[in-house]
Write a protein that holds these residues in place. Sequence first.
Motif, PDB file in Angstrom:
ATOM      1  N   LEU A 276       0.904  -1.036   0.177  1.00 42.07           N
ATOM      2  CA  LEU A 276       0.100   0.036  -0.096  1.00 42.07           C
ATOM      3  C   LEU A 276       0.858   1.054  -0.084  1.00 42.07           C
ATOM      4  CD1 LEU A 276      -2.648  -1.208   2.743  1.00 42.07           C
ATOM      5  CD2 LEU A 276      -2.651  -1.209   0.305  1.00 42.07           C
ATOM      6  N   ALA A 277       0.742   2.023  -1.075  1.00 38.18           N
ATOM      7  CA  ALA A 277       1.759   2.968  -1.327  1.00 38.18           C
ATOM      8  C   ALA A 277       1.139   4.422  -1.202  1.00 38.18           C
ATOM      9  CB  ALA A 277       2.442   2.959  -2.458  1.00 38.18           C
ATOM     10  N   ASP A 278       1.397   5.171  -0.380  1.00 37.51           N
ATOM     11  CA  ASP A 278       0.713   6.512  -0.402  1.00 37.51           C
ATOM     12  C   ASP A 278       1.471   7.613  -0.847  1.00 37.51           C
ATOM     13  OD1 ASP A 278      -0.990   8.663   0.212  1.00 37.51           O
ATOM     14  OD2 ASP A 278      -1.505   8.231   2.214  1.00 37.51           O
ATOM     15  N   GLU A 279       1.246   8.310  -2.127  1.00 40.04           N
ATOM     16  CA  GLU A 279       2.221   9.214  -2.513  1.00 40.04           C
ATOM     17  C   GLU A 279       3.707   8.973  -2.074  1.00 40.04           C
ATOM     18  OE1 GLU A 279       1.318  11.556  -4.305  1.00 40.04           O
ATOM     19  OE2 GLU A 279      -0.919  12.135  -3.772  1.00 40.04           O
ATOM     20  N   PRO A 280       4.188   7.721  -2.729  1.00 40.05           N
ATOM     21  CA  PRO A 280       5.556   7.189  -2.316  1.00 40.05           C
ATOM     22  C   PRO A 280       6.585   8.408  -2.588  1.00 40.05           C
ATOM     23  CG  PRO A 280       4.526   5.977  -3.995  1.00 40.05           C
ATOM     24  CD  PRO A 280       3.670   6.993  -3.727  1.00 40.05           C
ATOM     25  N   THR A 281       6.223   9.057  -3.707  1.00 45.74           N
ATOM     26  CA  THR A 281       7.584   9.775  -4.118  1.00 45.74           C
ATOM     27  C   THR A 281       7.008  11.424  -4.077  1.00 45.74           C
ATOM     28  OG1 THR A 281       6.694   9.742  -6.431  1.00 45.74           O
ATOM     29  CG2 THR A 281       8.362   8.083  -5.894  1.00 45.74           C
TER      30      THR A 281
ATOM     31  N   ARG B  55      12.643  11.243  -7.811  1.00 49.87           N
ATOM     32  CA  ARG B  55      11.390  10.709  -7.797  1.00 49.87           C
ATOM     33  C   ARG B  55      11.341   9.757  -8.878  1.00 49.87           C
ATOM     34  NH1 ARG B  55       7.347  15.537  -8.959  1.00 49.87           N
ATOM     35  NH2 ARG B  55       8.141  15.830  -6.907  1.00 49.87           N
ATOM     36  N   SER B  56      12.074  10.005  -9.711  1.00 48.97           N
ATOM     37  CA  SER B  56      11.666   8.911 -10.969  1.00 48.97           C
ATOM     38  C   SER B  56      12.411   7.736 -10.641  1.00 48.97           C
ATOM     39  CB  SER B  56      12.489   9.794 -12.356  1.00 48.97           C
ATOM     40  OG  SER B  56      12.741   8.759 -13.266  1.00 48.97           O
ATOM     41  N   LEU B  57      13.785   8.059 -10.089  1.00 51.53           N
ATOM     42  CA  LEU B  57      14.437   6.781  -9.690  1.00 51.53           C
ATOM     43  C   LEU B  57      13.767   5.992  -8.647  1.00 51.53           C
ATOM     44  CD1 LEU B  57      17.748   6.067  -9.889  1.00 51.53           C
ATOM     45  CD2 LEU B  57      17.950   7.012  -7.660  1.00 51.53           C
ATOM     46  N   VAL B  58      13.059   6.507  -7.718  1.00 50.55           N
ATOM     47  CA  VAL B  58      12.350   5.575  -6.739  1.00 50.55           C
ATOM     48  C   VAL B  58      11.068   5.019  -7.468  1.00 50.55           C
ATOM     49  CG1 VAL B  58      10.920   5.859  -4.661  1.00 50.55           C
ATOM     50  CG2 VAL B  58      12.882   6.865  -4.769  1.00 50.55           C
ATOM     51  N   GLU B  59      10.370   5.821  -8.232  1.00 46.91           N
ATOM     52  CA  GLU B  59       9.172   5.310  -9.188  1.00 46.91           C
ATOM     53  C   GLU B  59       9.486   4.031  -9.723  1.00 46.91           C
ATOM     54  OE1 GLU B  59       7.882   8.305 -11.464  1.00 46.91           O
ATOM     55  OE2 GLU B  59       6.762   9.397  -9.565  1.00 46.91           O
ATOM     56  N   ASP B  60      10.671   4.072 -10.745  1.00 50.11           N
ATOM     57  CA  ASP B  60      11.031   2.880 -11.521  1.00 50.11           C
ATOM     58  C   ASP B  60      11.436   1.647 -10.468  1.00 50.11           C
ATOM     59  OD1 ASP B  60      10.622   4.405 -13.565  1.00 50.11           O
ATOM     60  OD2 ASP B  60      12.800   4.874 -13.760  1.00 50.11           O
ATOM     61  N   LEU B  61      12.120   2.124  -9.296  1.00 51.11           N
ATOM     62  CA  LEU B  61      12.305   0.939  -8.442  1.00 51.11           C
ATOM     63  C   LEU B  61      11.141   0.424  -7.719  1.00 51.11           C
ATOM     64  CD1 LEU B  61      15.232   0.120  -7.249  1.00 51.11           C
ATOM     65  CD2 LEU B  61      14.861   1.464  -5.400  1.00 51.11           C
ATOM     66  N   ILE B  62      10.011   1.107  -7.474  1.00 50.91           N
ATOM     67  CA  ILE B  62       8.910   0.444  -6.949  1.00 50.91           C
ATOM     68  C   ILE B  62       8.619  -0.584  -7.691  1.00 50.91           C
ATOM     69  CG2 ILE B  62       6.556   0.977  -6.279  1.00 50.91           C
ATOM     70  CD1 ILE B  62       7.379   3.542  -5.081  1.00 50.91           C
ATOM     71  N   PHE B  63       8.386  -0.306  -9.184  1.00 51.82           N
ATOM     72  CA  PHE B  63       7.686  -1.184 -10.105  1.00 51.82           C
ATOM     73  C   PHE B  63       8.545  -2.323 -10.487  1.00 51.82           C
ATOM     74  CE2 PHE B  63       4.891   2.662 -10.477  1.00 51.82           C
ATOM     75  CZ  PHE B  63       3.560   1.713 -10.541  1.00 51.82           C
ATOM     76  N   SER B  64       9.696  -2.092 -10.479  1.00 50.56           N
ATOM     77  CA  SER B  64      10.808  -3.106 -10.771  1.00 50.56           C
ATOM     78  C   SER B  64      10.594  -4.117  -9.695  1.00 50.56           C
ATOM     79  CB  SER B  64      12.326  -2.616 -11.212  1.00 50.56           C
ATOM     80  OG  SER B  64      12.733  -1.954  -9.872  1.00 50.56           O
ATOM     81  N   ARG B  65      10.838  -3.736  -8.174  1.00 53.31           N
ATOM     82  CA  ARG B  65      10.624  -4.542  -7.158  1.00 53.31           C
ATOM     83  C   ARG B  65       9.440  -5.368  -6.917  1.00 53.31           C
ATOM     84  NH1 ARG B  65      13.414  -7.108  -6.017  1.00 53.31           N
ATOM     85  NH2 ARG B  65      13.053  -7.126  -3.878  1.00 53.31           N
ATOM     86  N   ILE B  66       8.291  -4.716  -7.376  1.00 47.76           N
ATOM     87  CA  ILE B  66       7.013  -5.422  -7.065  1.00 47.76           C
ATOM     88  C   ILE B  66       6.856  -6.297  -8.237  1.00 47.76           C
ATOM     89  CG2 ILE B  66       5.838  -3.670  -5.835  1.00 47.76           C
ATOM     90  CD1 ILE B  66       4.325  -3.354  -8.404  1.00 47.76           C
ATOM     91  N   ALA B  67       7.432  -6.103  -9.350  1.00 47.89           N
ATOM     92  CA  ALA B  67       7.476  -7.125 -10.598  1.00 47.89           C
ATOM     93  C   ALA B  67       8.204  -8.351 -10.165  1.00 47.89           C
ATOM     94  CB  ALA B  67       8.064  -6.506 -11.723  1.00 47.89           C
ATOM     95  N   GLU B  68       9.334  -8.207  -9.910  1.00 48.55           N
ATOM     96  CA  GLU B  68      10.247  -9.235  -9.258  1.00 48.55           C
ATOM     97  C   GLU B  68       9.650 -10.053  -8.324  1.00 48.55           C
ATOM     98  OE1 GLU B  68      14.335  -7.895  -8.427  1.00 48.55           O
ATOM     99  OE2 GLU B  68      14.184  -6.586 -10.359  1.00 48.55           O
ATOM    100  N   SER B  69       9.106  -9.593  -7.387  1.00 49.95           N
ATOM    101  CA  SER B  69       8.430 -10.455  -5.976  1.00 49.95           C
ATOM    102  C   SER B  69       7.254 -10.753  -6.552  1.00 49.95           C
ATOM    103  CB  SER B  69       8.684  -9.257  -5.030  1.00 49.95           C
ATOM    104  OG  SER B  69       7.987  -8.030  -5.109  1.00 49.95           O
ATOM    105  N   GLY B  70       6.417 -10.287  -7.341  1.00 44.80           N
ATOM    106  CA  GLY B  70       5.071 -10.733  -7.828  1.00 44.80           C
ATOM    107  C   GLY B  70       4.164 -10.321  -6.757  1.00 44.80           C
TER     108      GLY B  70
ATOM    109  N   LYS C  63       0.790   6.370 -14.558  1.00 42.50           N
ATOM    110  CA  LYS C  63       0.865   5.878 -15.849  1.00 42.50           C
ATOM    111  C   LYS C  63       1.650   4.489 -15.776  1.00 42.50           C
ATOM    112  CE  LYS C  63       0.584   9.765 -18.835  1.00 42.50           C
ATOM    113  NZ  LYS C  63       1.349  10.868 -19.445  1.00 42.50           N
ATOM    114  N   LYS C  64       2.443   4.157 -15.049  1.00 38.53           N
ATOM    115  CA  LYS C  64       3.192   3.105 -14.675  1.00 38.53           C
ATOM    116  C   LYS C  64       2.565   1.850 -14.139  1.00 38.53           C
ATOM    117  CE  LYS C  64       7.580   5.984 -14.339  1.00 38.53           C
ATOM    118  NZ  LYS C  64       8.494   6.216 -13.409  1.00 38.53           N
TER     119      LYS C  64
END
Lengths: 422, 226
Positions: B168-173, B181-196, B210-211
């Motif tokens: 549950l992410a509330d305005e994480p960036t 911001r961009s770095l953390v956003e990418d990280l969030i999506f890559s990490r959740i994709a890896e961990s399912g 959009k991501k």
Amino acid sequence: MSGSGFIAWRLFLRGHRERRQSKPLFGAALGIALSLIPLIVVDHFADAMIEGIIARYRETSSYHFQIRTWEEPLQEEWQTLANKIAAQPGVATAWVERSGYALARARGPRDGLTLRALPENAPLRDTEFGRYIEFDEGSWNLADKSILLGREAARRLEASVGDKIFILTAATTAGNITPKVNPMTVKGIFTTGYQDLDRTWAFISLDEGWNMLAETSSTTFVGGKFTSLAQSSAIWTQIKNTLAPRWKAYSWRELNRYLLSNLESTRSILLVIMGLIIIIAVLNVLTSMVMLTLEHRREIGTLKCTGTSPGTISLAFTAAGTLAALIGILFGLAAGLLMSYHINSIIASIEYTLTLINGIFTDAPPPVLLSEGYYLQEVPVKMRWLVTSVIGIITLILSIGAAWLPASRAAGLKPLEVLRKH
Amino acid sequence: MNNTILSVRGAGKSYKSGPETLQILKEVNLELQAGQSIAVMGASGSGKSTLLNLIGGLDNADCGEIESCGFQVNQLKEKELTAYRSKAIGFVFQFHYLLKDFTAAENVMLPMLMRGIPRKQAKAQAEEALEQVGIAARSGHYPAQLSGGERQRAALARALINRPKLILADEPTGSLDEEHRSLVEDLIFSRIAESGTALLLVTHSGELAKKADRTMLLREGLLQNP
């Protein structure tokens, strides 16, 4: 280390890492330590003083027991009784003492004395008695109309060893009380360690006591000592059972009951004061814990969000407070014991410093912190490990309670309310 | 096979504000599948964070049902709530909320310690998690010694450390500058994709939304397609 232990350790260490942070737990530990130091010192000091006073009175004055009577036995009857008591197993010594009041005059003004007539070899027969009688001048010698004066009595009478001194006692002649002047020679000036005893006491031989002190104006008794006071209960019962009905036996506790009662009252008051000191120290833990939990509201909210149970949070904060208290207790007890052990050196150092300051700024006589005028010339320190441990344990238990209260309240915080405010 | 991680049916929430009652959420319905990400957008005060709080068990819904990772969130007792937050979900807030007396690694390993995992193992996994978010070198630093982006990355590592099913992410960036911001956003999506892990994201940022796999709009207490 468990999760709560880990959090507790970090909470305790906080503030040591960042200088700007407040240090409530450090303050709590310091508060407890500073409260316990005087507590331990006072406890040791008071106990040593009380024990010292009781022992001195018992060994020099009241004996371990006394046998008295309302009748007027002959000198031989007293002596027979004393010999009979002294022969009992478990009895170290027993002798007859006659004491009474007298007026004395030497070179200075007249002064009142309490004459204590004892066997001439009393200090040899009772080494404990001899141990507490220290001579400034002369020595124990009661032969040939000799008298030994207490230090303060000698000072007031302006008497020295070798001086003639006139003792005025009351003699009963044909039912009339008449004054009797007894010239005596001062053979020694002693101190018992207490100014109030040294002010009035004078020793004469028992034979002189029978001559100088009238039956009606004096007290005669058999005073005795046990070989071991700690194991005297059965012997004491046996002595009482073997006495004829005319004799009344009194233990040192009965004879010193007012002194003991006063000292017990003093001890009780000290205990109450000590209790208050502990409570203040524990309140310090409570306020520190309240501060700590207030400062950590956001962290508590975060911990709850990350799945930390209220029990773990409560335990962590309680453990942090307990850790602070424990460190404070250990430091306070150690420092208190160390100071108690070296109390005489500490007082001497303070006295030296005060004397130095006094010498620089005034012409007044140097201050004396411990003198016989204040009962003690030296504090007889005996380490009280058991009482010290009990004080430590009680403080720890109270501190745990004081830490638990705010900790359990903190654990009940709603994470949303906390995080909204931060 | 039912892959639904989160199911919100008819959830409503109102708050008292003086004499008035503010109906923040009227009847919210939402379903989130395992590994899926949904971004919820909406105006300030529209109830985005409130929805997240209801799902996270930080607040109680007045009505409706919230079933998350097998837990009936609205009916959980304190002990079950702790288990739910510890095992099933992970929070990433706008502010990092790292514990200031703990190093980055210690902050990350805390949720594991709370589950009774031995400290050594927890530390090793925390170091690994920090490496995955690119701040392994800063693991021994305290939050005050980290930059905003590093703190948020540490917070992300903490949220993921127990391998939750739902983040549950509330305005994480929201509190980061453009670069981070961009770095953390990418990280969030890559990490959740890896961990399912599934992600429910609340944001004002259209770029971030959009991501996500899907974007929804919260308006007048109702969750709608934009």
